[in-house]
Enzyme design. Structure first.
Site, PDB file in Angstrom:
ATOM      1  N   GLU A  60     -56.842 -70.450  23.991  1.00 37.64           N
ATOM      2  CA  GLU A  60     -55.979 -70.129  22.547  1.00 37.64           C
ATOM      3  C   GLU A  60     -55.490 -69.217  22.441  1.00 37.64           C
ATOM      4  O   GLU A  60     -54.958 -69.358  22.200  1.00 37.64           O
ATOM      5  CB  GLU A  60     -57.499 -70.510  22.068  1.00 37.64           C
ATOM      6  CG  GLU A  60     -57.349 -70.584  20.552  1.00 37.64           C
ATOM      7  CD  GLU A  60     -56.843 -71.644  20.015  1.00 37.64           C
ATOM      8  OE1 GLU A  60     -56.758 -72.531  20.578  1.00 37.64           O
ATOM      9  OE2 GLU A  60     -56.257 -71.242  18.890  1.00 37.64           O
ATOM     10  N   ASP A  61     -56.202 -68.361  23.078  1.00 43.37           N
ATOM     11  CA  ASP A  61     -56.241 -66.724  22.952  1.00 43.37           C
ATOM     12  C   ASP A  61     -55.097 -65.944  24.307  1.00 43.37           C
ATOM     13  O   ASP A  61     -54.493 -64.713  23.976  1.00 43.37           O
ATOM     14  CB  ASP A  61     -57.219 -65.700  23.130  1.00 43.37           C
ATOM     15  CG  ASP A  61     -58.488 -66.377  22.103  1.00 43.37           C
ATOM     16  OD1 ASP A  61     -57.150 -67.048  21.256  1.00 43.37           O
ATOM     17  OD2 ASP A  61     -59.557 -66.267  21.190  1.00 43.37           O
TER      18      ASP A  61
END
Ligand code: MN
Length: 761
Positions: free
Chosen positions: A121-122
């Site tokens: 996600e990051d």
């Protein structure tokens, strides 16, 4: 999996990384960025990997430690430079999540997934890369958590909360995904004060409505209590502070009393011969007390059983023995005894609960359970998740994945407190719904088999009407792609795009079907109007008249009445659809005019058959039953084949196979959608050609196959070419496509037959 257990000390690199240990990089890792390899790694304020490994070893001595070590290092590098709102290194979050997972005694794959859960996600790392570096299993868990993260719960409605929880369960093919999500949420709740106030409220509300009940349903008692208390603190801060202070004060006041009760209970156990029993006092969680105060509308000092006592014994028999002993010494309060051993809670919680008038005439609550029941109450579903470390890869089949949840449902058939969540979960596990999402995270519950077109219409009819494509989880899919649970669907639209009747073959929602049909009908009516006007104009022109003059003709109303039509436009549409012949309109309005010319043109060729023999019309044209239809002699469509109608000047509608050159050549404006009526008894003449060896008896064998199939031969034409091969042409009447395909296959199986084909004009 190639691992290198060798570790050595390295110098700390500049920046946030304070490195203490390193090992030889694998070639794969060297290829990772091309940067000089950063050594793994401890980061200030983050527990080192050895501490995590020690914790994991304490319950899983055989666990794969090397992979956890690598996951730790990889996650640390991936999050390098990222900071949380608190200013601390971001990496502290996944490490804390991993520690929470050890409290659930999860396997090394889960611990790795916990460490890596925010990497996709990051950072720029992909799920595929995690699969390559670690394992497919770990990658799938990370992918599951990443998908859950993308979904935002927005509505405050109970129904939505319900759906949302259902969806979380449905989406998490692997229960470990849910457990990691809960650990993630718990850690986020613990560090919530660094968020803005409105974000705090929103996240706390969502946690209270979604995640705390979920932890409860999964039977993870400590997570549920901690989540609830953290929500309580952020949502009802004043009440929380007040109660927290009161409970703290009273606890120190009452320490002596609690110690006294524990002592007495211990002695009772000893008298009973239950030497192994462990007895302790436990403060109840604040949210539980607060809710009790709300429900009973009593102040804190009148909530008697705020202090609980717990007795852990060796087996079930001892549980009841301990209960009997307590009831002998203290007066039980009627209605407060609950036997969750005989009747476990839906989340499989087991214990005996009782409240008695204890020492000093105070009410006390006692819970009695075995160590195993205690573990169940703390770990819930995690306690039932069996792992195999090392050796064979973990093979968790679908039914095993949900075995716990299914058991959870079965155990409680007939038990009153089986609540709605379980009911809905039951629907979920065995039902026909898929949970899909807009890119913004709005949930769309659709029937199984739904496609992007169904999805588009579920979002908005205007989106469905203009859909041209879709991306599911970032990948382009066809419009007939079947959506799966958790799919994030992005619809691509174009303003000049329109619904197609082809979509009716694959859409499943009635909303989509209705909208598409309406559109197609409206569009076809529009076309019929144009075609009809064209046909009428030409028909009138042939008798040196015009449509405009016709409408002003004194017999005009009578003519409309003759065709049982109220307004001109409807007559034009009827002509366009071929229901009414333009020449008949002219003849009716102007009986004195000569119309032979059109009549000649309208005469059908001899192989064109009318489609309305006994048994009703064989074909309906986009919902209209009484349309004049003829079969195209060029392709002779057989009932069951995809067909298209073409409006022919003066001859109504001719039906062709979809793909027939005649259709492709025809003006698109003149094409109409047609369907076979399944109950029709009419047949179609088809030509069949059989290539065979020139052998005696073959013709007899062929005609036997026709007879067996119940088909009578209209014509047969057999000829020999180059001495040893024969071509046999037959004309037969078939009822439908299946029958035709049957006879073609049957002929093909005859020894000596080399090829069978349907012949088209
Ligand atoms: Mn996270």
């Amino acid at each position: 999996m190639a691992t290198n257990p060798q570790t050595q000390t390295a110098n700390a690199p500049a920046g946030t990384l304070a490195s203490v240990s390193a090992r030889e990089p694998t070639p794969d890792e060297l290829a990772w960025t091309g940067d000089p390899l950063e050594a793994p790694i401890t980061i200030e304020g983050v527990p080192p990997v050895d501490e995590l490994l020690a914790t994991m070893r304490s319950y899983l001595p055989d666990a794969d430690q090397e992979i956890v070590r690598r996951a730790y290092a990889f996650a640390a590098r991936s999050h390098d430079g990222q900071v949380r709102k608190s200013g601390e290194a971001y990496f502290g979050h996944p490490v804390d999540v991993a520690f929470l997972l050890t409290r659930l005694r999860l396997d090394s794959a889960s611990i790795c997934a916990g460490l890596l859960h925010d990497v996709v996600e990051d950072t720029t790392v992909s799920v595929e890369e995690i699969s390559k570096r670690f394992s497919r299993e770990i990658a799938e868990i990370v992918d599951g958590v990443t998908k859950l993260d993308k979904i935002k719960f927005s509505s405050r409605e109970q129904k939505q909360a319900e759906n949302f929880r259902k969806m979380l369960v449905a989406m998490s093919k692997d229960i470990r995904v849910l457990l990691i999500k809960l650990a993630d949420r718990l850690h986020n709740m613990r560090t919530l004060e660094h968020m803005k106030p409105d974000a705090q409220r929103r996240i706390a509300q969502e946690t209270l409505e979604i995640y705390a009940p979920l932890a409860n349903r999964l039977g993870v008692g400590w997570m549920k209590s901690q989540l609830e208390d953290l929500c309580f603190r952020h949502l009802y801060t004043d009440d929380f502070e007040k109660l927290n202070t009161e409970v703290g004060r009273r606890q120190s006041e009452r320490q002596a009393y609690v110690a006294e009760v524990v002592d007495i209970l211990r002695n009772i156990m000893l008298e009973e011969g239950l030497q192994h029993a462990s007895v302790y006092g436990r403060p109840k969680h604040l949210y539980g007390i607060w809710r009790k105060m709300q429900q009973s509308k009593l102040p804190y000092d009148q909530i008697y059983d705020a202090q609980g006592f717990r007795i852990l014994v060796d087996d079930v028999r001892e549980c009841y023995q301990a209960l009997g002993a307590i009831h002998t010494h203290f007066k039980p309060i009627p209605g407060r005894f609950k036997d969750y051993i005989a009747l476990p809670k839906p989340n499989r919680y087991q214990s005996l609960h009782t409240s008695v008038i204890g020492p000093g005439a105070e009410r006390i609550e006692v819970q009695i359970r075995t160590a195993q029941m205690h573990r169940q109450a703390e770990e819930g579903v995690a306690a039932h998740w069996k792992y195999k470390e090392r050796g064979d890869s973990l093979k968790v089949r679908d039914e095993e994945r949900f075995a716990w949840l299914k058991q959870l449902l079965e155990v409680h058939v007939g038990v009153k407190d089986t609540d709605e969540f379980l009911d809905s979960m039951k629907i979920d596990l065995f039902s026909d719904e898929v949970y899909t999402f807009t890119p913004r995270g709005d949930l769309k519950v659709l029937p199984r088999g739904s496609t992007p077109v169904d999805f588009a219409y579920a979002v908005h009819s205007a989106i469905g009407d203009h859909i041209v494509g879709a991306r599911v989880d970032g990948h382009m899919v066809t419009l007939r792609h079947q959506l799966r649970n958790g799919a994030i669907v992005e619809i691509l639209t174009r303003t000049d795009a329109h619904p197609s009747s082809d979509w009716l073959e694959f859409v499943v929602t009635s909303r989509a079907k209705t909208r598409i049909r309406n559109y197609v009908h409206a569009e076809q009516r529009e076309r019929a109007l144009l075609v009809g006007a064209d046909l009428l104009e030409k028909a009138f022109r042939r008798v040196k008249y015009s449509v405009v003059r016709a409408q002003a003709h004194e017999r005009f109303p009578k003519m409309l009445a003759h065709f049982r039509i109220a307004v001109w436009d409807e007559l034009v549409v009827a002509v366009g659809y071929g229901k009414v012949d333009a020449a008949d309109v002219v003849e009716n309005l102007l009986p004195e005019s000569k119309v032979e010319e059109t009549k000649v043109e309208a005469k059908p060729s001899k192989r064109v058959r009318k489609s309305t023999p006994a048994g009703g019309p064989a074909i309906s044209v986009s919902g209209f039953d009484d349309v004049l239809v003829r079969m195209g002699n060029c392709c002779a469509p057989v009932p069951g084949e995809p067909i298209v109608g073409v409006v022919t000047r003066g001859r109504g509608i001719t039906v062709h196979r979809r793909g027939c050159h005649f259709v492709l050549d025809a003006d698109p404006m003149r094409r109409l959608d047609c369907e076979w009526n399944s109950d029709s008894k009419s047949g179609t003449t088809v030509a069949v050609r059989v290539y065979s060896e020139n052998e005696t008896g073959l013709l007899a064998a062929m005609s036997a196959r026709f007879t067996e199939a119940g088909l009578s031969i209209l014509t047969a034409n057999c000829r020999v070419i180059d001495g040893h091969r024969a071509i046999n042409d037959f004309e037969v009447v078939v009822q439908n496509l299946a029958q035709l395909q049957g006879i073609l296959a049957s002929l093909g199986r005859i020894r000596g037959v080399t090829r069978v084909e349907r012949v088209r004009a």
